[in-house]
Design a protein around this motif. Structure first.
Motif, short mmCIF file in Angstrom:
data_model
loop_
_atom_site.label_atom_id
_atom_site.label_comp_id
_atom_site.label_asym_id
_atom_site.label_seq_id
_atom_site.Cartn_x
_atom_site.Cartn_y
_atom_site.Cartn_z
N GLU A 139 109.56 22.39 -3.50
CA GLU A 139 110.88 21.97 -3.97
C GLU A 139 110.85 20.72 -4.82
OE1 GLU A 139 114.25 22.25 -1.34
OE2 GLU A 139 113.03 23.28 0.15
N ASN A 140 109.90 20.65 -5.71
CA ASN A 140 109.89 19.60 -6.72
C ASN A 140 109.99 20.25 -8.08
OD1 ASN A 140 109.45 17.01 -5.32
ND2 ASN A 140 107.65 18.06 -4.54
N ILE A 141 110.31 19.44 -9.07
CA ILE A 141 110.36 19.97 -10.43
C ILE A 141 109.21 19.33 -11.20
CG2 ILE A 141 111.70 20.07 -12.56
CD1 ILE A 141 114.22 19.99 -10.78
N VAL A 232 112.08 11.19 -13.09
CA VAL A 232 111.40 10.61 -11.93
C VAL A 232 110.01 10.07 -12.28
CG1 VAL A 232 112.60 12.05 -10.26
CG2 VAL A 232 110.50 12.87 -11.28
N ALA A 235 108.96 6.67 -10.90
CA ALA A 235 108.59 6.64 -9.48
C ALA A 235 107.16 7.12 -9.29
CB ALA A 235 109.56 7.50 -8.68
N PHE A 236 106.78 8.15 -10.06
CA PHE A 236 105.41 8.67 -9.96
C PHE A 236 104.40 7.64 -10.45
CE2 PHE A 236 107.43 12.59 -9.12
CZ PHE A 236 106.48 13.41 -8.56
N ASP A 238 104.84 4.54 -10.40
CA ASP A 238 104.80 3.46 -9.42
C ASP A 238 103.86 3.81 -8.27
OD1 ASP A 238 105.61 0.88 -8.56
OD2 ASP A 238 106.79 1.85 -6.99
N VAL A 239 103.81 5.08 -7.92
CA VAL A 239 102.88 5.50 -6.86
C VAL A 239 101.45 5.22 -7.31
CG1 VAL A 239 101.92 7.45 -5.60
CG2 VAL A 239 104.39 7.21 -5.83
N ALA B 177 119.53 20.13 -9.49
CA ALA B 177 118.40 19.46 -10.13
C ALA B 177 118.46 17.97 -9.81
CB ALA B 177 118.44 19.68 -11.63
N ILE B 180 117.34 17.29 -6.34
CA ILE B 180 115.88 17.39 -6.24
C ILE B 180 115.21 16.15 -6.82
CG2 ILE B 180 113.87 18.61 -7.16
CD1 ILE B 180 115.13 21.17 -6.49
N TYR B 181 115.73 15.72 -7.99
CA TYR B 181 115.16 14.51 -8.59
C TYR B 181 115.30 13.33 -7.63
CZ TYR B 181 114.78 16.82 -13.12
OH TYR B 181 114.44 17.66 -14.14
N ARG B 183 115.50 13.35 -4.41
CA ARG B 183 114.56 13.49 -3.29
C ARG B 183 113.15 13.16 -3.73
NH1 ARG B 183 111.91 17.20 -1.91
NH2 ARG B 183 112.93 18.78 -3.17
N MET B 184 112.79 13.66 -4.93
CA MET B 184 111.44 13.39 -5.43
C MET B 184 111.22 11.89 -5.57
SD MET B 184 111.10 16.27 -8.40
CE MET B 184 109.45 15.91 -9.02
N LYS B 185 112.24 11.24 -6.12
CA LYS B 185 112.15 9.79 -6.32
C LYS B 185 111.93 9.10 -4.97
CE LYS B 185 114.54 7.58 -10.05
NZ LYS B 185 115.77 7.91 -10.71
N GLU B 187 110.83 10.25 -2.21
CA GLU B 187 109.53 10.57 -1.63
C GLU B 187 108.43 9.71 -2.24
OE1 GLU B 187 108.03 14.75 -1.87
OE2 GLU B 187 109.73 15.09 -0.52
N ARG B 188 108.49 9.60 -3.56
CA ARG B 188 107.45 8.82 -4.25
C ARG B 188 107.56 7.34 -3.91
NH1 ARG B 188 103.58 12.40 -5.54
NH2 ARG B 188 104.84 14.20 -5.04
N GLU B 189 108.81 6.87 -3.80
CA GLU B 189 108.98 5.46 -3.48
C GLU B 189 108.41 5.17 -2.10
OE1 GLU B 189 113.14 5.12 -4.15
OE2 GLU B 189 112.88 4.71 -6.30
#
Lengths: 358, 283
Positions: A139-141, A232, A235-236, A238-239, B177, B180-181, B183-185, B187-189
């Motif tokens: 469930e990611n894009i 996003v 954020a990636f 930043d990881v 969308a 999802i974005y 949530r993705m954000k 998660e990554r944070e």
């Protein structure tokens, strides 16, 4: 001309029905020409016939294959080199390129679709987000840009079985890649799983295209640029920088460790050495003192009294020699009469009556 | 001579035209049916090759025998969890029975209308069974298989064979969308925070361990130093004791003298009488 005719005869010998197809046609043409009042028609008509026969020659280049149809029906495959087919309207030949690898782009455009560019540069490509964005199994894009390389593996199937081969490849590629990405995890798609996704997509595409009997061979599916969506991406990133930070922290700590421990060991060595130096010095001094004492003692024992006096006098002399030492000599009576008065608060000096004793 | 020639030419022209009325070829990519006054003749379609027909009363209709494309418009479909998504599919089909096809739908346009109807509704049914995320990821194949099989059944009576229905794109509605974005954000944070704090933890551990090691090294050194010093002192004491024990009185005397010499320096006042030892000879 004679030779041509013979060749035509030879061509037709292997076939059922002695009369060559199209013979009637040819006769009519012949008749037509016969009646034209062209000067020298006796020369022109055979020439036209020769030209018509010659029109059956075609060359199949080394990277091509010849496909011959007779009356529209597939008849035979011919190999590279000069070939002959019965002229129009009986047979016709096409020569598709079968060794050329063609390339399609998905999710981006660098050049027009379907052209294999050897000097392909990713820098000049333009992303097509609606084509590139895909959902992953977790469930990611993710944005996937990929290319598909294909070639014709079966000219007959390619020409006759599917109406629009290129559009078909485009559809199949999109569908297959999305299906595979839909089963994958985003981290795999972004990092180590690319190889698997490529292979899986290639195999899936091949399987689908084979089920259409399309005569197409998918040479390779290559993921060009896979990245998280723009929304996003920070954020990636930043990881990634957090990972770097993390190892930087550890490295700095290790550097600190590598800095202070040797210093500490050096310091420790200094401390121990100083102690050893102290000990060695002390022992040696005591040994020196002892031997000096014993030496003096030896002499002293030889003449105790006089040595004793001598040493006493020498000592007092050396003390009293010092000009800063005050000497005050009083008679005994005077000393007895004087009141001992000790102004402790005023006197910076201390008076100490020396009573040298025997 | 001349009229004969003209007649001959006319005859040839007519014969040639007539020939096209009688003889025709069917290409490898086609099938054909012969119609007599609008009704199909025979009960199978003609294969590629050379064929004959009667002039005027019979005419030929050609059908593409290749696999054809039908690319439906993307469609908004509601999933089982009441979310909307745009599903873009394509269909590969072929005319497998030209006679039936001709009598039922006539043309490719007619067929496309049927395909559109049936596939659209089948897709709705199949997608409606699953939640949005199932459609996107692991139920894709089931949906495609179900739609293909069902459409194939329904379109067979029209002489149409559905080869394959596949989903190309499944686009999420913008709010999904966005979710999802988001949530993705998040998660990554979280990951980034974890990496940094793990790094800090490891770093603190290493530093603390290093400091401890340093303290231990220095303390060990101090300990050893004291031992060494004590050893030295002990040795020295023993040496002194051994030597001085031989003549304690003399040592006492000598050491006293030395002490006087060292102690009575500047700022000392001696008050002496002639009685004192030192001045004895001045009397």
């Amino acid at each position: 001309m004679n030779w041509d005719w013979e060749k035509l005869q030879k061509q037709q010998q292997g076939r059922p029905g002695g009369k060559p197809p199209g013979f009637d046609d040819f006769q009519q043409h012949f008749q037509k020409f016969k009646n034209f009042k062209v000067p020298g028609w006796k020369l022109v008509v055979p020439l036209l016939i020769v030209l018509w026969i010659a029109s059956g020659f075609y060359i199949v280049e080394p990277d091509e294959i010849g496909v011959v149809k007779r009356f529209g029906e597939f008849d035979r495959i011919t190999t590279p080199g000069p070939n002959y087919h019965i002229p129009f309207p009986v047979e016709s030949a096409v020569t598709p390129k079968v060794t050329q690898i063609q390339r399609l782009e998905f999710g981006f455009r660098s050049v027009a679709r379907g052209l294999l560019q050897s000097n392909f540069q990713q820098g000049v490509s333009r992303e097509v987000p609606e084509e590139a964005l895909m959902l992953t199994g977790d469930e990611n894009i993710v944005s996937v840009q990929f290319t598909v390389q294909f070639m014709i593996k079966d000219a007959r199937e390619y020409l006759f079985n599917v109406a629009s081969p290129e559009a078909t490849i485009v559809h199949v590629a999109e569908s297959a890649m999305r299906e595979v990405i839909g089963r994958s995890r985003i981290d795999d798609a972004l990092t180590t799983g690319k190889q698997d996704i490529q292979v899986e997509t290639r195999d899936l595409m091949q399987q689908i295209l084979d089920s259409y009997e399309s005569g197409i061979n998918i040479v390779a599916v290559q993921m060009q640029n896979v990245h998280p969506p723009d929304e996003v991406i920070e954020a990636f990133k930043d990881v990634a920088s957090a990972r770097e930070d993390s190892s930087r922290f550890v490295n700095e700590a290790e550097a600190y460790e590598r800095d202070i421990l040797p210093k500490a060991r050096g310091e420790a060595a200094r401390i121990v050495n100083e102690a050893q130096a102290y000990t060695e010095a002390k022992v040696r001094r005591s040994q020196g003192d002892a031997s000096r004492f014993l030496a003096v003692l030896t002499e002293y024992n030889k003449a105790k009294d006089i040595t004793r006096r001598r040493l006493y006098l020498e000592t007092v002399e050396s003390i009293l020699q010092n000009p800063d030492v005050e000497k005050l000599i009083m008679a005994d009576d005077a000393l007895k009469k004087s009141v001992p008065y000790l102004p402790l608060d005023k006197l910076p000096r201390q008076a100490t009556p020396s009573q040298a004793k025997q | 001579m001349k009229p004969i020639t003209i007649a001959l030419i006319a005859l040839i022209v007519v014969a040639t035209l007539g020939l096209t009325q009688v003889v025709f070829t069917v290409d490898q990519t086609e099938r054909a049916i012969v119609l007599e006054l609008g009704r199909p003749v025979g009960d199978v379609a003609l294969e590629p090759g050379l064929h004959f027909k009667l002039p005027v009363v019979q005419n030929v209709v050609f059908f593409d025998s290749r696999i054809l494309d039908f690319d439906a418009r993307p469609e908004e479909i509601t999933t089982a969890d009441k979310k909307y998504m745009n599903v873009d599919s394509y269909t590969k089909w072929r005319i497998y029975d030209p006679l039936t096809f001709y009598t039922k739908v006539r043309s490719v346009q007619g067929a496309q209308a049927r395909l559109d109807d049936i596939i659209r509704s089948q897709l709705r049914v199949a997608v409606g069974r699953y939640t949005l995320i199932e459609v996107v990821s692991h139920k894709r194949l089931e949906i495609m298989t179900a739609v293909t099989e069902r459409s194939r059944e329904l379109l067979r009576p029209y002489g149409i064979e559905v080869v394959d229905v596949r989903i190309k794109r499944t686009d999420l509605p913008p709010e999904n969308a966005r979710a999802i974005y988001g949530r993705m954000k998040a998660e990554r944070e979280r990951q980034a925070r974890q990496y940094r704090s793990e790094g800090r933890e490891a770093s603190a551990r290493i530093i603390a361990e290093a400091d401890k090691q340093r303290a231990i090294i220095l303390a060990d050194a101090e300990k050893e130093a004291e031992i060494v010093r004590g050893d030295g002192d002990a040795q020295a004491t023993a040496i002194y004791a051994e030597a001085l024990g031989k003549a304690p009185d003399f040592y006492d005397f000598m050491r006293s003298l030395e002490a006087y010499r060292k102690s009575f320096g500047d700022n000392t006042r001696f008050i002496m009488t002639p009685e004192s030892q030192f001045l004895r000879h001045m009397r």
